[in-house]
Design a protein around this motif. Structure first.
Motif, PDB file in Angstrom:
ATOM      1  N   SER A 105     -26.677  22.124 -29.235  1.00 54.82           N
ATOM      2  CA  SER A 105     -27.392  21.301 -28.265  1.00 54.82           C
ATOM      3  C   SER A 105     -28.690  20.803 -28.888  1.00 54.82           C
ATOM      4  O   SER A 105     -28.924  20.959 -30.087  1.00 54.82           O
TER       5      SER A 105
ATOM      6  N   HIS B  66     -19.432  17.998 -22.950  1.00 51.65           N
ATOM      7  CA  HIS B  66     -20.202  16.780 -22.720  1.00 51.65           C
ATOM      8  C   HIS B  66     -19.294  15.569 -22.515  1.00 51.65           C
ATOM      9  O   HIS B  66     -19.443  14.827 -21.556  1.00 51.65           O
TER      10      HIS B  66
ATOM     11  N   TYR C 102     -25.766  10.101 -10.381  1.00 50.79           N
ATOM     12  CA  TYR C 102     -26.956  10.565 -11.104  1.00 50.79           C
ATOM     13  C   TYR C 102     -28.266  10.027 -10.532  1.00 50.79           C
ATOM     14  O   TYR C 102     -29.334  10.399 -11.002  1.00 50.79           O
TER      15      TYR C 102
ATOM     16  N   ASP D 177     -28.230  19.406 -17.128  1.00 54.10           N
ATOM     17  CA  ASP D 177     -26.810  19.508 -17.483  1.00 54.10           C
ATOM     18  C   ASP D 177     -26.565  20.658 -18.454  1.00 54.10           C
ATOM     19  O   ASP D 177     -25.573  21.384 -18.344  1.00 54.10           O
TER      20      ASP D 177
ATOM     21  N   ARG E 209     -22.826  20.770 -25.964  1.00 62.71           N
ATOM     22  CA  ARG E 209     -23.398  20.196 -24.737  1.00 62.71           C
ATOM     23  C   ARG E 209     -24.787  19.657 -25.052  1.00 62.71           C
ATOM     24  O   ARG E 209     -25.746  20.402 -25.195  1.00 62.71           O
TER      25      ARG E 209
ATOM     26  N   MET F 159     -26.751  24.083 -16.773  1.00 57.87           N
ATOM     27  CA  MET F 159     -25.569  24.462 -15.995  1.00 57.87           C
ATOM     28  C   MET F 159     -24.496  25.126 -16.855  1.00 57.87           C
ATOM     29  O   MET F 159     -23.556  25.733 -16.327  1.00 57.87           O
TER      30      MET F 159
ATOM     31  N   SER G 152     -27.239  16.067 -23.893  1.00 57.62           N
ATOM     32  CA  SER G 152     -27.659  15.472 -22.623  1.00 57.62           C
ATOM     33  C   SER G 152     -28.957  16.076 -22.103  1.00 57.62           C
ATOM     34  O   SER G 152     -29.738  16.698 -22.835  1.00 57.62           O
TER      35      SER G 152
ATOM     36  N   SER H   5     -19.869  21.545 -11.890  1.00 56.26           N
ATOM     37  CA  SER H   5     -19.954  21.517 -13.355  1.00 56.26           C
ATOM     38  C   SER H   5     -19.617  22.878 -13.931  1.00 56.26           C
ATOM     39  O   SER H   5     -19.008  22.968 -15.002  1.00 56.26           O
TER      40      SER H   5
ATOM     41  N   PHE I 101     -23.172  19.127  -8.577  1.00 57.89           N
ATOM     42  CA  PHE I 101     -24.353  19.493  -9.353  1.00 57.89           C
ATOM     43  C   PHE I 101     -25.318  20.404  -8.600  1.00 57.89           C
ATOM     44  O   PHE I 101     -26.509  20.438  -8.908  1.00 57.89           O
TER      45      PHE I 101
ATOM     46  N   HIS J 260     -32.117  23.609 -11.407  1.00 58.78           N
ATOM     47  CA  HIS J 260     -31.206  24.411 -12.227  1.00 58.78           C
ATOM     48  C   HIS J 260     -31.943  25.526 -12.963  1.00 58.78           C
ATOM     49  O   HIS J 260     -31.426  26.642 -13.095  1.00 58.78           O
TER      50      HIS J 260
ATOM     51  N   LYS K 141     -14.500  15.129 -16.165  1.00 57.67           N
ATOM     52  CA  LYS K 141     -15.622  14.817 -15.274  1.00 57.67           C
ATOM     53  C   LYS K 141     -15.179  14.346 -13.893  1.00 57.67           C
ATOM     54  O   LYS K 141     -16.017  13.992 -13.056  1.00 57.67           O
TER      55      LYS K 141
ATOM     56  N   TYR L  10     -16.720  23.304 -16.678  1.00 55.69           N
ATOM     57  CA  TYR L  10     -16.956  23.907 -17.998  1.00 55.69           C
ATOM     58  C   TYR L  10     -16.001  25.090 -18.215  1.00 55.69           C
ATOM     59  O   TYR L  10     -15.435  25.258 -19.297  1.00 55.69           O
TER      60      TYR L  10
END
Length: 358
Positions: free
Chosen positions: A40, A91, A320, A16, A10, A19, A12, A137, A297, A275, A115, A141
């Protein structure tokens, strides 16, 4: 027999990646004999390295060391040395897809996130808009792990023990003293990546002034980094003695999380700070403009009653928040009265034991 070892990919933005924390935590605690490695960007290390004994972290610089096809091939060779038995791509973009293809060729168990693009397109459509809650999300996941043979029940409270992070790890005694004083601690994160997700700063200053009038002994901790943030926060700190510019007081993301864990409430946009506060079990009054919680989200375990938004036929116009306002006036944000936000902050402060995420 090879020990089970799951690679979780993941990259980004920070929000994100954040989460993924409740999902990785749930996996680690429900499958304690399975090794888990999160791949990541470097900034995410603070979120995962102390999450559970069987969770490890690998950072990958995709802009330099592992840039382009050559870099991704080098990253793949590095990853295969870890002897993974399953790969979870949370991702699902070109870079992670390239790694998936390589792992598939090597006959690994591989799964990637859905997604739900069709549902999101309907949610943001101008014509025939369908206001329907999309899977979060967190659930998306978790579904990836289930497809790999690791179904989980999502269970998570905070990355810190009860009572919050260790204040002695902060670099400044002054900030620790402010936190331990008998006053309200209110976090404010007024910025986001896109204009459609930012409450107008003059209106946010009205919120700030009204909160200070109600709670003159409160401390307002300002969260956010960047040139625009520094300029605005410096101005507010000069104007209001109750304000603290957090980036001037801490050195790392982990220290920011420690600070957040001692707040009574966080006021945030639909942004990473929503988050992060959620990961330390702090109630968030979140302000939504171009985006909408229906896209999936919402912060972990946050109370929907603490969402501030106005009903408009054009909302949401973006998943977004990056699209320019089709009306040209950002009514989704400008039509929110400062008093509405202040009233919700009051409600949370007056009922903070009931409103804290469970």
């Amino acid at each position: 027999m090879k020990k089970e070892h799951i690679l979780i990919i993941r990259f980004s933005a920070l929000g994100d990646v954040a989460m993924a924390v409740p999902v990785v935590y749930s996996l680690a605690h429900q499958y304690p004999n399975v090794r888990i490695t999160v791949l990541s960007r470097a900034f995410a290390r603070s979120l995962f390295e102390n999450l559970a004994p069987n969770v490890g972290f690998m950072e990958a610089d995709l802009k330099r060391e592992y840039h382009g096809i050559k870099g991704l091939n080098a990253l793949y060779r590095r990853l295969t040395a870890k002897q993974f038995t399953a790969v979870a791509d949370l991702h699902n973009v070109l870079r992670s897809e390239f790694l998936r293809v390589r792992f598939n060729m090597g006959r690994y168990k591989v799964a990637h996130v859905d997604k739900h693009r069709k549902g999101r397109r309907r949610l943001t459509s101008l014509a025939n808009k369908l206001m329907e809650q999309q899977p979060s999300s967190f659930q998306n996941y978790a579904d990836v792990l289930a497809r790999l043979g690791y179904p989980i029940k999502l269970e998570f409270h905070s990355i810190f023990p009860e009572g919050g992070g260790d204040l002695s790890l902060l670099p400044s005694e002054a900030i620790s003293q402010q936190l331990t004083a008998n006053s309200q601690l209110i976090g404010l994160a007024p910025f986001a990546a896109h204009e459609g997700k930012i409450y107008p700063l003059p209106k946010m200053q009205q919120v700030l002034e009204k909160v200070i009038a109600l709670y003159p002994e409160a401390r307002i901790l300002l969260f956010g980094k960047g040139e625009q943030e520094d300029k605005q926060f410096t101005q507010w700190c000069e104007q209001y003695k109750q304000c603290v510019h957090v980036s001037n007081e801490v050195e790392t993301l982990y220290q920011e999380l420690i600070l957040m864990s001692h707040l009574d409430v966080m006021v945030s946009m639909d942004s990473a700070n929503m988050h992060l506060a959620s990961l330390v079990a702090i109630p968030v009054v979140s302000i939504w403009g171009a985006t909408h919680p229906y896209a999936g989200f919402m912060g972990w375990n946050q109370d929907p009653d603490n969402v501030i938004q106005v009903p408009l036929e054009c909302r949401p116009c973006s998943i977004y928040g990056q699209k320019p306002c089709m009306r040209g006036d950002y009514a989704c944000m400008n039509n929110i009265a400062p008093e509405t936000i202040v009233e919700r902050i009051e409600h949370v402060l007056n009922n903070k034991d009931k409103n804290k995420p469970i």
